[in-house]
Scaffold this motif. Structure first.
Motif, PDB file in Angstrom:
ATOM      1  N   TYR A   1       7.296  -5.433  36.627  1.00  0.00           N
ATOM      2  CA  TYR A   1       8.506  -4.818  35.865  1.00  0.00           C
ATOM      3  C   TYR A   1       8.995  -3.430  36.630  1.00  0.00           C
ATOM      4  N   ARG A   2       9.952  -2.815  36.382  1.00  0.00           N
ATOM      5  CA  ARG A   2      10.634  -1.815  37.182  1.00  0.00           C
ATOM      6  C   ARG A   2       9.917  -0.560  36.542  1.00  0.00           C
ATOM      7  N   GLY A   3       9.008  -0.612  35.408  1.00  0.00           N
ATOM      8  CA  GLY A   3       8.402   0.474  34.850  1.00  0.00           C
ATOM      9  C   GLY A   3       7.532   0.042  33.602  1.00  0.00           C
ATOM     10  N   ALA A   4       6.657   1.066  33.270  1.00  0.00           N
ATOM     11  CA  ALA A   4       5.683   0.876  32.154  1.00  0.00           C
ATOM     12  C   ALA A   4       6.294   0.565  30.830  1.00  0.00           C
ATOM     13  N   GLY A   5       7.684   1.306  30.783  1.00  0.00           N
ATOM     14  CA  GLY A   5       8.227   0.996  29.250  1.00  0.00           C
ATOM     15  C   GLY A   5       8.971  -0.232  29.151  1.00  0.00           C
ATOM     16  N   PRO A   6       9.757  -0.987  30.239  1.00  0.00           N
ATOM     17  CA  PRO A   6      10.181  -2.213  30.053  1.00  0.00           C
ATOM     18  C   PRO A   6       9.050  -3.342  30.170  1.00  0.00           C
ATOM     19  N   MET A   7       7.827  -3.193  30.456  1.00  0.00           N
ATOM     20  CA  MET A   7       6.739  -3.853  30.611  1.00  0.00           C
ATOM     21  C   MET A   7       6.412  -4.096  29.162  1.00  0.00           C
ATOM     22  N   MET A   8       6.102  -2.689  28.377  1.00  0.00           N
ATOM     23  CA  MET A   8       5.715  -2.741  27.054  1.00  0.00           C
ATOM     24  C   MET A   8       6.411  -3.475  26.177  1.00  0.00           C
TER      25      MET A   8
ATOM     26  N   THR B   1       0.657   5.082  27.287  1.00  0.00           N
ATOM     27  CA  THR B   1       1.842   4.214  26.686  1.00  0.00           C
ATOM     28  C   THR B   1       0.906   3.184  25.788  1.00  0.00           C
ATOM     29  N   SER B   2      -0.286   3.038  25.697  1.00  0.00           N
ATOM     30  CA  SER B   2      -0.768   1.889  25.012  1.00  0.00           C
ATOM     31  C   SER B   2      -1.481   2.266  23.865  1.00  0.00           C
TER      32      SER B   2
ATOM     33  N   PRO C   1       1.790  18.333  48.673  1.00  0.00           N
ATOM     34  CA  PRO C   1       1.252  18.369  47.224  1.00  0.00           C
ATOM     35  C   PRO C   1       1.462  19.655  46.513  1.00  0.00           C
ATOM     36  N   VAL C   2       1.658  19.620  45.238  1.00  0.00           N
ATOM     37  CA  VAL C   2       1.786  20.683  44.269  1.00  0.00           C
ATOM     38  C   VAL C   2       0.236  20.730  43.475  1.00  0.00           C
ATOM     39  N   THR C   3       0.408  19.799  42.512  1.00  0.00           N
ATOM     40  CA  THR C   3      -0.593  19.689  41.616  1.00  0.00           C
ATOM     41  C   THR C   3      -0.663  18.438  40.853  1.00  0.00           C
ATOM     42  N   VAL C   4      -1.884  18.140  40.207  1.00  0.00           N
ATOM     43  CA  VAL C   4      -1.697  16.812  39.352  1.00  0.00           C
ATOM     44  C   VAL C   4      -1.705  17.423  37.962  1.00  0.00           C
ATOM     45  N   ALA C   5      -0.921  16.523  37.211  1.00  0.00           N
ATOM     46  CA  ALA C   5      -0.531  16.816  35.910  1.00  0.00           C
ATOM     47  C   ALA C   5      -1.559  16.355  34.874  1.00  0.00           C
ATOM     48  N   ALA C   6      -1.766  15.166  35.250  1.00  0.00           N
ATOM     49  CA  ALA C   6      -2.808  14.559  34.123  1.00  0.00           C
ATOM     50  C   ALA C   6      -3.716  13.157  34.747  1.00  0.00           C
ATOM     51  N   PHE C   7      -4.754  13.196  34.515  1.00  0.00           N
ATOM     52  CA  PHE C   7      -5.560  11.990  34.631  1.00  0.00           C
ATOM     53  C   PHE C   7      -5.780  11.047  33.475  1.00  0.00           C
ATOM     54  N   VAL C   8      -5.289   9.858  33.469  1.00  0.00           N
ATOM     55  CA  VAL C   8      -5.437   8.875  32.452  1.00  0.00           C
ATOM     56  C   VAL C   8      -6.192   7.960  32.737  1.00  0.00           C
ATOM     57  N   PRO C   9      -7.040   7.259  32.001  1.00  0.00           N
ATOM     58  CA  PRO C   9      -7.554   5.858  32.222  1.00  0.00           C
ATOM     59  C   PRO C   9      -6.712   4.958  31.765  1.00  0.00           C
ATOM     60  N   ASN C  10      -6.777   3.788  32.602  1.00  0.00           N
ATOM     61  CA  ASN C  10      -6.227   2.527  32.001  1.00  0.00           C
ATOM     62  C   ASN C  10      -7.076   1.659  31.027  1.00  0.00           C
ATOM     63  N   VAL C  11      -6.279   0.988  29.866  1.00  0.00           N
ATOM     64  CA  VAL C  11      -7.063   0.338  28.935  1.00  0.00           C
ATOM     65  C   VAL C  11      -6.559  -1.131  29.108  1.00  0.00           C
ATOM     66  N   VAL C  12      -7.415  -2.017  29.186  1.00  0.00           N
ATOM     67  CA  VAL C  12      -7.072  -3.810  29.181  1.00  0.00           C
ATOM     68  C   VAL C  12      -6.948  -3.870  27.807  1.00  0.00           C
ATOM     69  N   VAL C  13      -5.526  -4.367  27.352  1.00  0.00           N
ATOM     70  CA  VAL C  13      -5.014  -4.651  26.102  1.00  0.00           C
ATOM     71  C   VAL C  13      -4.262  -6.237  26.239  1.00  0.00           C
ATOM     72  N   VAL C  14      -4.352  -6.939  25.157  1.00  0.00           N
ATOM     73  CA  VAL C  14      -3.921  -8.001  24.825  1.00  0.00           C
ATOM     74  C   VAL C  14      -3.012  -8.357  24.086  1.00  0.00           C
ATOM     75  N   HIS C  15      -2.312  -9.310  23.908  1.00  0.00           N
ATOM     76  CA  HIS C  15      -1.328  -9.632  22.787  1.00  0.00           C
ATOM     77  C   HIS C  15      -2.298 -10.063  21.536  1.00  0.00           C
ATOM     78  N   PRO C  16      -1.902  -9.795  20.376  1.00  0.00           N
ATOM     79  CA  PRO C  16      -2.647 -10.411  19.226  1.00  0.00           C
ATOM     80  C   PRO C  16      -2.741 -11.965  19.101  1.00  0.00           C
ATOM     81  N   LYS C  17      -1.448 -12.565  19.838  1.00  0.00           N
ATOM     82  CA  LYS C  17      -1.166 -14.131  19.650  1.00  0.00           C
ATOM     83  C   LYS C  17      -2.409 -14.594  20.253  1.00  0.00           C
TER      84      LYS C  17
END
Length: 323
Positions: free
Chosen positions: A183-190, A207-208, A115-131
């Motif tokens: 998916y292979r990452g958050a980018g393709p999923m988004m 990302t959201s 271990p070196v260090t944590v860079a960032a703590f980020v909450p997740n957010v529940v998001v849905v498509h407007p459809k």
């Protein structure tokens, strides 16, 4: 005379020992392996850190993206490289989940990394498509999912990521069934979420947030204990009715096992200096992230506690990935 020369040579070697090497390091480009594709949460923090480290160290710090299998392909590659201080690994809480989720891992986050260090703590957010016009609150989501088991799907950055396991925890706590699409990452999923190919996600704020502000996604709840200043009107999961639910994503930097301690210590100090720069503080604030910077010893304790926490979630949910 010969003995004097030998003694002098020994003193010279002591003078250029590990501490001295840390002062001259680096003498060439440094690589940070990011085990996810470009455009995801890890990239959001890895690239600003790399840019600032390039300025501080006087040598290029390169982010190498290597996505796949929930971040385990990149971790496997990094674990096999030389621990000479020129390769570092920027993973996430996902890698503590992988320890129990994957039947066989060719590496161990505790055995093969330091271990070196944590860079960032980020909450997740529940998001849905407007459809999904009838789903505007978390209660709407739960009610719909209960009445229509398997009709909704959710995307994740890969099996074993918090995007995956946070929904599995949600499903277990609410008695719902939603189909997982890794998916292979958050980018393709988004990309697919914005296109309406995916119904919803428990995505990282990094990302959201911009997509929510642009009106392209509907936020239902934040997974952290308290509301986030970037989205102050979005309730927490507990406020929205799922009592006891709390999940937080974090991104962090590890050294390869065997990296000289003086170089690790210097890298830690350089990262903390970079994160304290006003430019990076602004980036973190816009992403709703809390900065890390904890010492390596504290980070090591966090890793152990997260491995234990997520092992229980994996066991209770019955999730498993064969590899």
């Amino acid at each position: 005379m010969f003995k004097l020369l030998v003694r002098a040579a020994g003193m010279l070697l002591l003078a250029v020992g590990p501490g001295a090497h840390a002062q001259t390091w680096p003498t060439k480009a440094v690589t940070i392996v990011n085990p996810f594709p470009p455009g995801g949460g890890t990239d959001t923090f890895a690239r600003p850190i790399a840019a600032k480290l390039t300025e501080q160290l006087g040598h290029q710090v390169i982010v190498e993206n290597m996505g796949g299998a929930g971040g385990t392909i990149g971790a496997t590659s990094a674990a096999k490289r030389s621990p000479d201080g020129y390769t570092w690994f920027m993973g996430a809480v996902h890698h503590t989940i992988a320890e129990s989720l994957y039947a066989k891992l060719p590496y161990s986050i505790e055995r093969d990394f330091e271990p070196v260090t944590v860079a960032a703590f980020v909450p997740n957010v529940v998001v849905v498509h407007p459809k999904l016009t009838g789903i505007n609150t978390l209660k709407d989501l739960i009610d719909y999912a209960k009445k229509n088991p398997g009709k909704l799907n959710y995307g994740s950055a890969g099996s074993g990521t918090t995007h995956h396991m946070s929904v599995e925890l949600f499903k277990a706590m609410t008695g719902t069934f939603i189909v997982h699409i890794p998916y292979r990452g958050a980018g393709p999923m988004m990309q697919d979420l914005l296109a309406g190919q995916v119904d919803l996600a428990f995505d990282g704020m990094g990302t959201s947030a911009s997509q929510i502000k642009a009106g392209k996604l509907k936020p239902l709840a934040i997974t952290s204990r308290v509301r986030n200043p970037v989205l102050p009107d979005v309730p927490t999961m507990q406020e929205a009715g799922v009592k006891g639910y709390e999940v937080q994503t974090w991104y962090a930097i590890w050294a390869l096992k065997g990296t000289p301690k003086p170089i690790k210590d210097r890298m830690y100090k350089e990262i903390v200096t970079a994160m304290n720069h006003p430019d990076l503080k602004r980036v973190w604030a816009t992403q709703g992230a809390d900065p890390g910077g904890m010492p390596p010893e504290e980070f090591g304790k966090l890793v152990k506690s997260e491995i234990a926490k997520w092992a229980k979630v994996v066991k209770d949910s019955g999730a498993k990935v064969d590899n």
